[in-house]
Design a protein around this motif. Structure first.
Motif, PDB file in Angstrom:
ATOM      1  N   ASP A 178      -7.233  48.393  19.930  1.00  0.00           N
ATOM      2  CA  ASP A 178      -6.783  47.550  18.488  1.00  0.00           C
ATOM      3  C   ASP A 178      -6.252  46.094  18.824  1.00  0.00           C
ATOM      4  OD1 ASP A 178      -8.182  49.899  17.484  1.00  0.00           O
ATOM      5  OD2 ASP A 178      -6.342  50.485  16.230  1.00  0.00           O
ATOM      6  N   ALA A 179      -5.870  45.953  19.987  1.00  0.00           N
ATOM      7  CA  ALA A 179      -5.084  44.735  20.054  1.00  0.00           C
ATOM      8  C   ALA A 179      -6.259  43.537  20.582  1.00  0.00           C
ATOM      9  CB  ALA A 179      -3.936  44.840  21.243  1.00  0.00           C
ATOM     10  N   LEU A 180      -7.398  44.161  20.982  1.00  0.00           N
ATOM     11  CA  LEU A 180      -8.423  43.181  21.540  1.00  0.00           C
ATOM     12  C   LEU A 180      -9.172  42.706  20.672  1.00  0.00           C
ATOM     13  CD1 LEU A 180      -9.653  45.757  24.563  1.00  0.00           C
ATOM     14  CD2 LEU A 180      -8.006  43.733  24.869  1.00  0.00           C
ATOM     15  N   GLN A 206     -16.590  46.173  24.869  1.00  0.00           N
ATOM     16  CA  GLN A 206     -16.725  46.358  26.200  1.00  0.00           C
ATOM     17  C   GLN A 206     -15.893  47.656  26.686  1.00  0.00           C
ATOM     18  OE1 GLN A 206     -16.272  42.153  27.616  1.00  0.00           O
ATOM     19  NE2 GLN A 206     -17.051  42.948  29.485  1.00  0.00           N
ATOM     20  N   LYS A 207     -14.675  47.867  26.175  1.00  0.00           N
ATOM     21  CA  LYS A 207     -13.810  48.789  26.694  1.00  0.00           C
ATOM     22  C   LYS A 207     -14.222  50.182  25.905  1.00  0.00           C
ATOM     23  CE  LYS A 207      -8.995  50.279  26.548  1.00  0.00           C
ATOM     24  NZ  LYS A 207      -8.675  50.552  27.903  1.00  0.00           N
ATOM     25  N   ALA A 208     -14.854  50.084  24.797  1.00  0.00           N
ATOM     26  CA  ALA A 208     -15.129  51.312  24.086  1.00  0.00           C
ATOM     27  C   ALA A 208     -16.840  51.564  24.908  1.00  0.00           C
ATOM     28  CB  ALA A 208     -15.432  51.102  22.622  1.00  0.00           C
ATOM     29  N   GLY A 209     -17.483  50.860  25.634  1.00  0.00           N
ATOM     30  CA  GLY A 209     -18.610  51.289  26.234  1.00  0.00           C
ATOM     31  C   GLY A 209     -18.228  51.941  27.619  1.00  0.00           C
ATOM     32  N   MET A 210     -17.028  51.192  28.111  1.00  0.00           N
ATOM     33  CA  MET A 210     -16.851  51.807  29.499  1.00  0.00           C
ATOM     34  C   MET A 210     -16.337  53.371  29.001  1.00  0.00           C
ATOM     35  SD  MET A 210     -14.661  49.342  31.723  1.00  0.00           S
ATOM     36  CE  MET A 210     -14.674  47.522  30.566  1.00  0.00           C
ATOM     37  N   TRP A 252     -23.363  44.385  24.772  1.00  0.00           N
ATOM     38  CA  TRP A 252     -23.101  43.570  23.546  1.00  0.00           C
ATOM     39  C   TRP A 252     -21.592  42.704  23.676  1.00  0.00           C
ATOM     40  CZ3 TRP A 252     -22.521  46.602  18.399  1.00  0.00           C
ATOM     41  CH2 TRP A 252     -22.389  45.923  17.280  1.00  0.00           C
ATOM     42  N   GLY A 253     -20.687  43.603  23.962  1.00  0.00           N
ATOM     43  CA  GLY A 253     -19.467  43.155  24.184  1.00  0.00           C
ATOM     44  C   GLY A 253     -19.270  41.956  25.086  1.00  0.00           C
ATOM     45  N   LYS A 254     -19.964  41.939  26.284  1.00  0.00           N
ATOM     46  CA  LYS A 254     -19.784  41.081  27.208  1.00  0.00           C
ATOM     47  C   LYS A 254     -20.398  39.494  26.754  1.00  0.00           C
ATOM     48  CE  LYS A 254     -20.498  40.300  32.219  1.00  0.00           C
ATOM     49  NZ  LYS A 254     -21.696  40.239  33.174  1.00  0.00           N
ATOM     50  N   ALA A 255     -21.361  39.894  26.082  1.00  0.00           N
ATOM     51  CA  ALA A 255     -22.338  38.568  25.639  1.00  0.00           C
ATOM     52  C   ALA A 255     -21.636  38.042  24.129  1.00  0.00           C
ATOM     53  CB  ALA A 255     -23.763  38.990  25.330  1.00  0.00           C
ATOM     54  N   MET A 256     -20.753  38.852  23.677  1.00  0.00           N
ATOM     55  CA  MET A 256     -20.182  38.441  22.189  1.00  0.00           C
ATOM     56  C   MET A 256     -19.545  37.127  22.167  1.00  0.00           C
ATOM     57  SD  MET A 256     -19.538  39.387  19.165  1.00  0.00           S
ATOM     58  CE  MET A 256     -20.102  41.131  18.959  1.00  0.00           C
ATOM     59  N   SER A 312     -25.886  38.385  20.980  1.00  0.00           N
ATOM     60  CA  SER A 312     -25.161  39.377  21.806  1.00  0.00           C
ATOM     61  C   SER A 312     -25.665  40.694  21.674  1.00  0.00           C
ATOM     62  CB  SER A 312     -23.527  39.324  21.445  1.00  0.00           C
ATOM     63  OG  SER A 312     -23.397  39.418  20.069  1.00  0.00           O
ATOM     64  N   LEU A 313     -26.044  41.160  20.471  1.00  0.00           N
ATOM     65  CA  LEU A 313     -26.514  42.346  20.142  1.00  0.00           C
ATOM     66  C   LEU A 313     -27.910  42.550  21.061  1.00  0.00           C
ATOM     67  CD1 LEU A 313     -26.314  45.001  18.300  1.00  0.00           C
ATOM     68  CD2 LEU A 313     -27.917  43.713  16.718  1.00  0.00           C
TER      69      LEU A 313
END
Ligand code: ADP
Ligand code: MG
Length: 203
Positions: free
Chosen positions: A55-57, A64-68, A89-93, A106-107
């Motif tokens: 939630d701090a990100l 990205q973290k959720a994906g990992m 998706w997160g990496k490209a956002m 990004s999607l």
């Protein structure tokens, strides 16, 4: 971007998956091995367990973290596929807040990651039969992209019913996979609907 967007997305996706676990299980019992509801529930519970960090990100790193987390904690085909999707998706956002163009670009990376990991394309009765039309709808929408995404998810989900599965466990059934909605397409449609609901809270 709304400061609590990551938290709202995390909470709502987990709640919606929990509320539909039995439905996803039943769909996977029909054309798979019946674990899709459990896999998704477990994945979103694992994401919830990382809430404080997540939630701090900003949105990109949070995805990205959720994906990992999904890649590490969820078995079955769907964990690595959804995990790769969120990580790419997160990496490209880009953009804070992202424009519609940023969001769509990004999607597109996320959807490409699913295709690559799954060696699959739309038309094979998988989650891609929701994700690809939703991406196209957001990219091409003339009017409200959220309304377009909702409609594309609904229509895409329904197209899986008459398809013969050619990827994943359902492909073992061949012709007998016809007549059933794909479980991963259902979870994707559910997630799209949820993201649309949360984005409409935070215009
Ligand atoms: P498993 O099939 O290993 O039991 P799940 O039941 O959790 O895993 O997930 C099944 C869903 O994963 C399918 O309904 C389909 O949407 C998706 N899926 C399976 N294989 C692929 C693939 N190669 N490409 C895209 N999606 C796939
Ligand atoms: Mg399964």
């Amino acid at each position: 971007m709304a400061p609590d967007l990551v938290r709202r997305l995390r909470e709502e996706t987990a709640a919606r998956i929990a509320a539909h676990t039995d439905e996803l299980t039943a769909l996977d019992q029909a054309i798979g091995d019946g674990d899709h509801g459990f896999n998704m529930k477990r994945g979103f519970e694992a994401i919830a367990a990382a809430a404080e960090d997540l939630d701090a990100l900003a949105l990109g790193p949070a995805l990205q973290k959720a994906g990992m987390t999904l890649v590490m904690k969820v078995g079955g085909a769907s964990g690595p596929l959804y995990g790769s999707f969120l990580m790419a998706w997160g990496k490209a956002m880009t953009g804070d807040p992202p424009t519609r163009e940023d969001f769509a670009a990004s999607l597109a990376e996320g959807v490409a990651a699913v295709k690559k990991r799954g060696r699959s394309e739309a038309g094979e009765k998988t989650m891609l039969d929701v994700l690809v039309p939703v991406l196209d709808a957001i990219t091409q929408a003339q009017g409200d992209p959220i309304a377009a995404a909702r409609q594309a998810a609904k229509d895409g989900l329904e197209t899986t019913r008459d398809m013969k599965a050619t990827k994943g466990r359902a492909s073992f059934l061949g012709e007998r996979s016809i007549g059933h909605i794909d479980p991963g397409a259902r979870s994707s449609a559910l997630l799209v609907e949820t993201v649309c609901d949360v984005l409409e809270e935070n215009p």
